[in-house]
Design a protein around this motif. Sequence first.
Motif, PDB file in Angstrom:
ATOM      1  N   SER A  27       0.847  -1.183   0.000  1.00 59.46           N
ATOM      2  CA  SER A  27       0.000   0.000   0.000  1.00 59.46           C
ATOM      3  C   SER A  27       0.884   1.235   0.000  1.00 59.46           C
ATOM      4  CB  SER A  27      -0.894  -0.004   1.238  1.00 59.46           C
ATOM      5  OG  SER A  27      -1.686   1.162   1.290  1.00 59.46           O
ATOM      6  N   THR A  33      -0.907  11.651  -0.428  1.00 56.60           N
ATOM      7  CA  THR A  33      -2.027  12.590  -0.530  1.00 56.60           C
ATOM      8  C   THR A  33      -1.668  13.984  -0.050  1.00 56.60           C
ATOM      9  OG1 THR A  33      -2.854  11.842   1.597  1.00 56.60           O
ATOM     10  CG2 THR A  33      -3.836  10.830  -0.358  1.00 56.60           C
ATOM     11  N   TYR A 119     -23.010   9.138  -8.203  1.00 60.44           N
ATOM     12  CA  TYR A 119     -21.929  10.080  -8.470  1.00 60.44           C
ATOM     13  C   TYR A 119     -22.390  11.472  -8.898  1.00 60.44           C
ATOM     14  CZ  TYR A 119     -18.834   6.145  -7.852  1.00 60.44           C
ATOM     15  OH  TYR A 119     -18.147   5.083  -7.315  1.00 60.44           O
ATOM     16  N   LYS A 162     -16.934  -0.716  -4.640  1.00 59.93           N
ATOM     17  CA  LYS A 162     -15.942  -1.300  -3.724  1.00 59.93           C
ATOM     18  C   LYS A 162     -14.535  -1.199  -4.289  1.00 59.93           C
ATOM     19  CE  LYS A 162     -19.115  -4.537  -1.578  1.00 59.93           C
ATOM     20  NZ  LYS A 162     -19.544  -5.933  -1.502  1.00 59.93           N
ATOM     21  N   ARG A 163     -14.404  -1.253  -5.615  1.00 57.43           N
ATOM     22  CA  ARG A 163     -13.081  -1.156  -6.240  1.00 57.43           C
ATOM     23  C   ARG A 163     -12.662   0.292  -6.472  1.00 57.43           C
ATOM     24  NH1 ARG A 163     -12.578  -4.069 -11.404  1.00 57.43           N
ATOM     25  NH2 ARG A 163     -14.700  -3.447 -11.795  1.00 57.43           N
ATOM     26  N   GLY A 164     -13.515   1.235  -6.121  1.00 53.45           N
ATOM     27  CA  GLY A 164     -13.239   2.644  -6.373  1.00 53.45           C
ATOM     28  C   GLY A 164     -12.014   3.189  -5.660  1.00 53.45           C
ATOM     29  N   THR A 165     -11.579   2.538  -4.613  1.00 61.04           N
ATOM     30  CA  THR A 165     -10.403   2.998  -3.867  1.00 61.04           C
ATOM     31  C   THR A 165      -9.115   2.358  -4.368  1.00 61.04           C
ATOM     32  OG1 THR A 165     -10.806   1.290  -2.207  1.00 61.04           O
ATOM     33  CG2 THR A 165     -11.707   3.477  -1.756  1.00 61.04           C
ATOM     34  N   ASN A 166      -9.207   1.479  -5.341  1.00 58.76           N
ATOM     35  CA  ASN A 166      -8.009   0.776  -5.831  1.00 58.76           C
ATOM     36  C   ASN A 166      -6.946   1.705  -6.388  1.00 58.76           C
ATOM     37  OD1 ASN A 166      -9.436  -2.358  -7.094  1.00 58.76           O
ATOM     38  ND2 ASN A 166      -9.285  -1.545  -5.048  1.00 58.76           N
ATOM     39  N   LEU A 168      -6.015   4.725  -5.634  1.00 57.42           N
ATOM     40  CA  LEU A 168      -5.217   5.440  -4.648  1.00 57.42           C
ATOM     41  C   LEU A 168      -4.603   4.498  -3.628  1.00 57.42           C
ATOM     42  CD1 LEU A 168      -4.180   8.108  -3.540  1.00 57.42           C
ATOM     43  CD2 LEU A 168      -6.313   8.332  -2.261  1.00 57.42           C
ATOM     44  N   TRP A 169      -5.387   3.571  -3.112  1.00 56.93           N
ATOM     45  CA  TRP A 169      -4.918   2.741  -2.003  1.00 56.93           C
ATOM     46  C   TRP A 169      -4.501   1.335  -2.410  1.00 56.93           C
ATOM     47  CZ3 TRP A 169      -3.714   5.921   1.509  1.00 56.93           C
ATOM     48  CH2 TRP A 169      -4.445   7.075   1.708  1.00 56.93           C
ATOM     49  N   ASN A 172      -9.599  -2.792  -2.202  1.00 56.29           N
ATOM     50  CA  ASN A 172     -11.034  -2.484  -2.227  1.00 56.29           C
ATOM     51  C   ASN A 172     -11.446  -1.748  -0.964  1.00 56.29           C
ATOM     52  OD1 ASN A 172     -11.273  -3.871  -4.610  1.00 56.29           O
ATOM     53  ND2 ASN A 172     -12.429  -5.581  -3.766  1.00 56.29           N
ATOM     54  N   ALA A 173     -12.560  -1.022  -1.057  1.00 57.36           N
ATOM     55  CA  ALA A 173     -13.167  -0.437   0.133  1.00 57.36           C
ATOM     56  C   ALA A 173     -13.542  -1.588   1.061  1.00 57.36           C
ATOM     57  CB  ALA A 173     -14.403   0.363  -0.253  1.00 57.36           C
TER      58      ALA A 173
END
Length: 176
Positions: A27, A33, A119, A162-166, A168-169, A172-173
């Motif tokens: 990670s 950020t 969104y 759930k994959r929307g954070t992939n 940056l991080w 998954n959320a």
Amino acid sequence: MAGRTDGDFGGHAWRNEFHVGRTQLLSNGGTVTIDTPSTWSHGARDLLTKDLGVDLKALEATVEGDAYAPYSLRSGTLFNSERWGRDQLVIGESGESWAAYATRLPMSAASRAALVRLYTTTEDFYPGLTDAQKKEVLARTPYETYLREKLGLDDDALELVKRGTNGLWGVNAPEP
């Protein structure tokens, strides 16, 4: 799960390593950020600006609005064959609306409409409640429940969220 932080070459300064069983997970760490100090707490901003002497206006002036333009970079979402039946990469076009992007997603019209609503909506889902009451309700409501009940997301739309954070991080959320 054991964690370790190692120095990385380049912009993130640190890489966090975690071992879950026999699987190694990585990670971002460090300054990943630092680009949006406007979202930081007053204490964190003061540490950066007063204690360390960082001039945020001067820092902002070094960033070009079209820094990525020469590289033709765009965002996209991979729909893999294990979940979606075939591998498909859906690329977002510069300036494209969520509604236009969603038309190309390999899911039902209802799933696409729910994502567009998520969104783009400004709807108040708790009319009549004060700000404090809304926060109290939301603090007790699992995010997935909120998305299903208030925005109409189904399993396919939730998979995408759930994959929307992939990006940056790299993960998954979290599941509720």
